[in-house]
Design a protein around this motif. Structure first.
Motif, PDB file in Angstrom:
ATOM      1  N   SER A  78      27.014  35.450  21.293  1.00 20.86           N
ATOM      2  CA  SER A  78      26.909  34.786  22.543  1.00 20.86           C
ATOM      3  C   SER A  78      25.497  35.340  23.306  1.00 20.86           C
ATOM      4  N   GLU A  79      25.157  36.746  23.157  1.00 20.68           N
ATOM      5  CA  GLU A  79      24.125  37.064  23.969  1.00 20.68           C
ATOM      6  C   GLU A  79      22.716  37.113  23.065  1.00 20.68           C
ATOM      7  N   ILE A  80      22.708  36.413  21.952  1.00 22.17           N
ATOM      8  CA  ILE A  80      21.458  36.422  21.317  1.00 22.17           C
ATOM      9  C   ILE A  80      20.760  35.065  21.692  1.00 22.17           C
ATOM     10  N   PRO A  81      19.715  35.020  22.152  1.00 28.20           N
ATOM     11  CA  PRO A  81      19.063  33.691  22.624  1.00 28.20           C
ATOM     12  C   PRO A  81      18.897  32.896  21.233  1.00 28.20           C
ATOM     13  N   SER A  82      19.178  31.501  21.416  1.00 25.68           N
ATOM     14  CA  SER A  82      19.351  30.804  20.120  1.00 25.68           C
ATOM     15  C   SER A  82      18.030  30.617  19.158  1.00 25.68           C
ATOM     16  N   GLY A  83      16.852  30.921  19.693  1.00 23.27           N
ATOM     17  CA  GLY A  83      15.519  30.893  19.084  1.00 23.27           C
ATOM     18  C   GLY A  83      15.663  32.334  18.089  1.00 23.27           C
ATOM     19  N   ILE A  84      15.961  33.231  18.783  1.00 23.41           N
ATOM     20  CA  ILE A  84      15.779  34.800  18.210  1.00 23.41           C
ATOM     21  C   ILE A  84      17.009  34.539  17.010  1.00 23.41           C
ATOM     22  N   PHE A  85      18.044  33.927  17.431  1.00 22.40           N
ATOM     23  CA  PHE A  85      19.141  33.851  16.371  1.00 22.40           C
ATOM     24  C   PHE A  85      18.552  33.278  15.268  1.00 22.40           C
ATOM     25  N   LEU A  87      15.737  32.373  14.054  1.00 18.02           N
ATOM     26  CA  LEU A  87      14.578  32.889  13.479  1.00 18.02           C
ATOM     27  C   LEU A  87      14.714  34.144  12.584  1.00 18.02           C
ATOM     28  N   PHE A  88      15.574  35.008  13.282  1.00 17.23           N
ATOM     29  CA  PHE A  88      15.648  36.496  12.932  1.00 17.23           C
ATOM     30  C   PHE A  88      17.081  36.888  12.513  1.00 17.23           C
ATOM     31  N   ALA A  89      17.960  36.744  13.389  1.00 12.71           N
ATOM     32  CA  ALA A  89      19.309  37.344  13.053  1.00 12.71           C
ATOM     33  C   ALA A  89      20.007  36.485  11.954  1.00 12.71           C
ATOM     34  N   ARG A  90      19.918  35.189  12.014  1.00 10.66           N
ATOM     35  CA  ARG A  90      20.719  34.407  10.935  1.00 10.66           C
ATOM     36  C   ARG A  90      20.140  34.793   9.561  1.00 10.66           C
ATOM     37  N   PRO A  91      18.932  34.623   9.430  1.00 17.59           N
ATOM     38  CA  PRO A  91      18.324  34.769   7.990  1.00 17.59           C
ATOM     39  C   PRO A  91      18.738  36.175   7.542  1.00 17.59           C
ATOM     40  N   LYS A  92      18.863  37.268   8.335  1.00 16.90           N
ATOM     41  CA  LYS A  92      19.083  38.452   7.743  1.00 16.90           C
ATOM     42  C   LYS A  92      20.577  38.614   7.266  1.00 16.90           C
ATOM     43  N   MET A  93      21.536  37.779   8.166  1.00 14.59           N
ATOM     44  CA  MET A  93      22.809  37.580   7.885  1.00 14.59           C
ATOM     45  C   MET A  93      23.360  36.824   6.549  1.00 14.59           C
ATOM     46  N   LYS A  94      22.441  36.062   6.134  1.00 14.75           N
ATOM     47  CA  LYS A  94      22.637  35.272   5.194  1.00 14.75           C
ATOM     48  C   LYS A  94      22.469  35.978   3.736  1.00 14.75           C
ATOM     49  N   LYS A  95      22.072  37.173   3.697  1.00 16.47           N
ATOM     50  CA  LYS A  95      21.680  37.932   2.491  1.00 16.47           C
ATOM     51  C   LYS A  95      23.141  38.556   2.238  1.00 16.47           C
ATOM     52  N   TYR A  96      24.180  38.482   3.309  1.00 16.17           N
ATOM     53  CA  TYR A  96      25.588  39.146   2.868  1.00 16.17           C
ATOM     54  C   TYR A  96      26.365  38.044   2.072  1.00 16.17           C
ATOM     55  N   LYS A  97      27.132  38.334   1.387  1.00 17.95           N
ATOM     56  CA  LYS A  97      28.074  37.538   0.670  1.00 17.95           C
ATOM     57  C   LYS A  97      29.216  37.227   1.510  1.00 17.95           C
ATOM     58  N   HIS A  98      29.856  38.286   1.990  1.00 14.86           N
ATOM     59  CA  HIS A  98      31.271  38.073   2.920  1.00 14.86           C
ATOM     60  C   HIS A  98      31.074  37.448   4.119  1.00 14.86           C
ATOM     61  N   PRO A  99      31.862  36.680   4.490  1.00 12.37           N
ATOM     62  CA  PRO A  99      31.732  36.025   5.603  1.00 12.37           C
ATOM     63  C   PRO A  99      31.674  36.542   6.843  1.00 12.37           C
ATOM     64  N   LEU A 102      30.698  33.786  13.192  1.00  8.76           N
ATOM     65  CA  LEU A 102      29.677  33.869  14.367  1.00  8.76           C
ATOM     66  C   LEU A 102      30.286  33.128  15.798  1.00  8.76           C
ATOM     67  N   SER A 103      30.741  33.963  16.678  1.00 12.20           N
ATOM     68  CA  SER A 103      31.081  33.396  17.813  1.00 12.20           C
ATOM     69  C   SER A 103      30.429  33.348  19.075  1.00 12.20           C
ATOM     70  N   PHE A 104      29.791  32.159  19.295  1.00 11.64           N
ATOM     71  CA  PHE A 104      28.781  31.768  20.299  1.00 11.64           C
ATOM     72  C   PHE A 104      29.309  31.673  21.901  1.00 11.64           C
ATOM     73  N   ASP A 105      30.719  31.436  21.733  1.00 14.80           N
ATOM     74  CA  ASP A 105      31.542  31.107  23.130  1.00 14.80           C
ATOM     75  C   ASP A 105      31.627  32.243  23.839  1.00 14.80           C
TER      76      ASP A 105
END
Length: 146
Positions: A78-85, A87-99, A102-105
């Motif tokens: 929830s504290e990560i700006p959507s653009g940063i998330f 462009l940068f955070a989500r692509p890094k997370m996608k390399k992990y196989k385990h779920p 993501l809690s944005f609320d």
């Protein structure tokens, strides 16, 4: 501007009651980093990460150990700006196989037990919080989850 932000955060905190032992948890659905929808477990452990450093600890652990079906790794995004998330955070997370759930609320996240720079383990049985443990590092996480 800063004062308004602090007042807003304080009012949100006052309206959100942090979960304690004995409280019932809400059955919510969260998307993983792979866009799959998960319902939080009724019986098991919620592992809650609040920042990049604690998320790395949990991810390293689950890279080495298969995540059981009765565990959820929840990351406060929830504290990560959507653009940063996006462009940068989500692509890094996608390399992990385990779920990684993501809690944005922000309002919901304020109900989860929190300590700065600490991983929260919430033990849930029959939708009730049975135990809360705070983990500081990978050694403690390893010891508790064995």
């Amino acid at each position: 501007m800063r004062v308004i932000f602090l007042i807003l955060i304080t009012s949100l905190m006052l309206n959100a009651q942090m979960l304690q032992v004995g409280d019932r948890v809400k059955q919510i659905k969260l998307k993983s980093q792979h866009d799959k929808v998960y319902t939080l477990v009724n019986n098991g452990i919620w592992i809650i990460s609040w920042n990049k450093a604690t998320t790395k600890i949990a991810n390293r652990y689950f890279d080495e150990h298969k995540m059981p079906d009765n565990m959820n790794l929840i990351v406060d995004t929830s504290e990560i700006p959507s653009g940063i998330f996006s462009l940068f955070a989500r692509p890094k997370m996608k390399k992990y196989k385990h779920p990684i759930l993501l809690s944005f609320d922000k309002r919901y996240n304020l109900t989860l037990p929190f300590k700065a720079d600490i991983i929260t383990l919430l033990y849930v049985k029959d939708t009730k919080v049975r135990k809360i443990i705070y983990i500081k590092n990978s050694q403690e996480l390893e010891k508790v989850l064995k």
